[in-house]
Scaffold this motif. Structure first.
Motif, PDB file in Angstrom:
ATOM      1  N   GLU A   1       0.822  -1.223   0.000  1.00 28.19           N
ATOM      2  CA  GLU A   1       0.000   0.000   0.000  1.00 28.19           C
ATOM      3  C   GLU A   1       0.851   1.266   0.000  1.00 28.19           C
ATOM      4  OE1 GLU A   1      -3.304  -0.148  -0.343  1.00 28.19           O
ATOM      5  OE2 GLU A   1      -2.986  -2.313  -0.509  1.00 28.19           O
ATOM      6  N   ASN A   2       2.127   1.146  -0.290  1.00 26.14           N
ATOM      7  CA  ASN A   2       3.009   2.314  -0.272  1.00 26.14           C
ATOM      8  C   ASN A   2       2.573   3.372  -1.260  1.00 26.14           C
ATOM      9  OD1 ASN A   2       5.279   1.928   1.618  1.00 26.14           O
ATOM     10  ND2 ASN A   2       5.658   0.071   0.432  1.00 26.14           N
ATOM     11  N   ARG A   3       2.784   4.625  -0.882  1.00 27.26           N
ATOM     12  CA  ARG A   3       2.645   5.768  -1.784  1.00 27.26           C
ATOM     13  C   ARG A   3       4.040   6.244  -2.138  1.00 27.26           C
ATOM     14  NH1 ARG A   3       0.223   9.463   2.242  1.00 27.26           N
ATOM     15  NH2 ARG A   3       0.538  11.049   0.641  1.00 27.26           N
ATOM     16  N   LEU A   4       4.168   6.890  -3.294  1.00 23.00           N
ATOM     17  CA  LEU A   4       5.481   7.380  -3.686  1.00 23.00           C
ATOM     18  C   LEU A   4       5.976   8.454  -2.721  1.00 23.00           C
ATOM     19  CD1 LEU A   4       7.683   7.070  -5.801  1.00 23.00           C
ATOM     20  CD2 LEU A   4       6.600   8.889  -7.114  1.00 23.00           C
ATOM     21  N   SER A   5       5.067   9.195  -2.133  1.00 22.33           N
ATOM     22  CA  SER A   5       5.452  10.264  -1.211  1.00 22.33           C
ATOM     23  C   SER A   5       5.779   9.747   0.184  1.00 22.33           C
ATOM     24  CB  SER A   5       4.324  11.296  -1.102  1.00 22.33           C
ATOM     25  OG  SER A   5       3.164  10.696  -0.550  1.00 22.33           O
ATOM     26  N   ASP A   6       5.494   8.480   0.451  1.00 19.08           N
ATOM     27  CA  ASP A   6       5.742   7.931   1.779  1.00 19.08           C
ATOM     28  C   ASP A   6       5.797   6.412   1.653  1.00 19.08           C
ATOM     29  OD1 ASP A   6       6.039   7.435   4.443  1.00 19.08           O
ATOM     30  OD2 ASP A   6       4.055   8.156   5.044  1.00 19.08           O
ATOM     31  N   PHE A   7       7.009   5.870   1.494  1.00 18.44           N
ATOM     32  CA  PHE A   7       7.110   4.428   1.316  1.00 18.44           C
ATOM     33  C   PHE A   7       8.170   3.834   2.233  1.00 18.44           C
ATOM     34  CE2 PHE A   7       9.896   6.190  -2.023  1.00 18.44           C
ATOM     35  CZ  PHE A   7      11.057   5.437  -1.884  1.00 18.44           C
ATOM     36  N   SER A   8       7.912   2.609   2.619  1.00 13.67           N
ATOM     37  CA  SER A   8       8.809   1.843   3.465  1.00 13.67           C
ATOM     38  C   SER A   8       8.951   0.463   2.854  1.00 13.67           C
ATOM     39  CB  SER A   8       8.246   1.754   4.887  1.00 13.67           C
ATOM     40  OG  SER A   8       9.123   1.044   5.735  1.00 13.67           O
ATOM     41  N   LEU A   9      10.189   0.085   2.491  1.00 12.48           N
ATOM     42  CA  LEU A   9      10.432  -1.159   1.776  1.00 12.48           C
ATOM     43  C   LEU A   9      11.072  -2.206   2.682  1.00 12.48           C
ATOM     44  CD1 LEU A   9      11.850   0.314  -1.566  1.00 12.48           C
ATOM     45  CD2 LEU A   9       9.461  -0.250  -0.996  1.00 12.48           C
ATOM     46  N   ALA A  10      10.937  -3.454   2.269  1.00 17.12           N
ATOM     47  CA  ALA A  10      11.433  -4.572   3.071  1.00 17.12           C
ATOM     48  C   ALA A  10      12.955  -4.625   3.135  1.00 17.12           C
ATOM     49  CB  ALA A  10      10.887  -5.886   2.517  1.00 17.12           C
TER      50      ALA A  10
END
Length: 329
Positions: free
Chosen positions: A78-87
């Protein structure tokens, strides 16, 4: 014109190779190190490709640099480009659209905790009012259709801390980021050089060039200008003409000479000498020699990276060229 809305994913298209990318790269001059945080999103496939690295060395393979973490199939969720957190441990949060970002990365061997603040407006390569080399949309670079949707580059200040293999480094320098959207295949059709020379919060140079992919390794690589700006006290001054030449050892950059002419008819002559070097791989199918340069301009000293983007088809062609030359001897 770039707007605040461009900080988010753009209107969907049915092409499964639809992509959006962003890159945040900066140097730590006192440590002779450069840091890269790269993400390529494929919303229609629900995956993210990400490369995070740090390098202070001149080496022939990625695994010999200070830190290298490249993953091709991270879940987008559900990440947004303006706020993302990746594994992989990368978290990017935009605090003010296209002006300020918080950049964090956490792993066992490297952590990054910095904030980026733009020192200029986004440089839109498709906006004729900003870029004298802009064309009317379409593919004006050799990177497939990726930049047909849009692309901007922007230089800003970066502050914070990087911890690498147990040692902490204070960061207070410059960062040039970019954001692209469109369609990107697994391979790109042509070569591209993407570089920047950071001197101070009042002055920096960014440039994008094309070159001949068939230039044999070890021979000078002549650069043809695609887009460029001079950041001068917060203003993005477009470059209308320019040339460059890269001296190489194999495909590795060793020196770069640039001559750029901006829209005010000022001529900028830069000379860069490589302090580091390694073959980066930003996404599967790419091979991108990258070096941090020590730049000089009118007696001033700056730092910034230059990257020559190839893909594996270019390397196959170069090997075939070598084979033909050997057979003719």
């Amino acid at each position: 014109m770039i707007t605040d809305d461009d900080v988010e994913f753009h209107a969907p298209s049915p092409d499964p190779m639809r992509a959006e990318t962003n890159y945040f790269g900066f140097e730590i001059p006192e440590a002779g190190t450069h840091i890269g945080l790269y993400s390529l999103f494929r919303p229609n496939l629900g995956i993210v490709n990400s490369a995070v690295f740090a390098n202070s060395r001149m080496v022939p393979v990625q695994t010999a640099i200070d830190f290298w973490d490249h993953r091709a199939y991270l879940p987008l969720g559900e990440n947004r480009l303006s706020d993302f957190s990746l594994a992989n441990g990368l978290r990017v949060t935009c605090l003010d659209p296209n002006r300020r970002w918080e950049l964090r990365f956490d792993s066992e061997w490297m952590t990054v905790d910095v904030q980026y603040s733009a020192l200029m407006p986004p440089y839109d390569i498709h906006d004729r009012a900003m870029d004298p080399l802009a064309r009317d949309g379409g593919n004006d670079l050799a990177s497939g259709d990726l930049w047909k949707g849009g692309h901007f580059d922007m230089t800003g200040a970066v502050e914070g801390t990087v911890r690498l293999h147990g040692r902490s480094y204070a960061v207070d320098w410059l960062l040039t980021m970019d954001h692209s959207w469109g369609v990107r295949g697994e391979y790109q059709s042509g070569t591209m050089t993407w570089l920047q020379a950071h001197f101070s919060r009042d002055f920096a140079v960014h440039a994008i060039f094309q070159s001949d992919a068939t230039t044999p390794p070890g021979e000078p690589l002549d650069l043809s200008i695609s887009h460029s700006y001079v950041m001068d006290h917060g203003e993005a001054v477009g470059v209308k003409a320019g040339t460059g030449r890269t001296l190489r050892e194999g495909l590795a950059q060793r020196e770069v000479e640039l001559e750029l002419v901006d829209v005010r008819d000022r001529v900028w002559k830069l000379h860069g000498v490589a302090q580091t070097g390694f073959p980066a791989e930003y996404w599967p199918g790419s091979s991108s020699p990258m070096a941090m340069m020590r730049w000089t301009l009118d007696g001033e000293v700056g730092y910034g990276t230059t990257t020559d983007f190839y893909d594996y088809r270019h390397h196959v062609a170069l090997q075939a060229q070598r084979a033909r030359a050997a057979a003719e001897r």
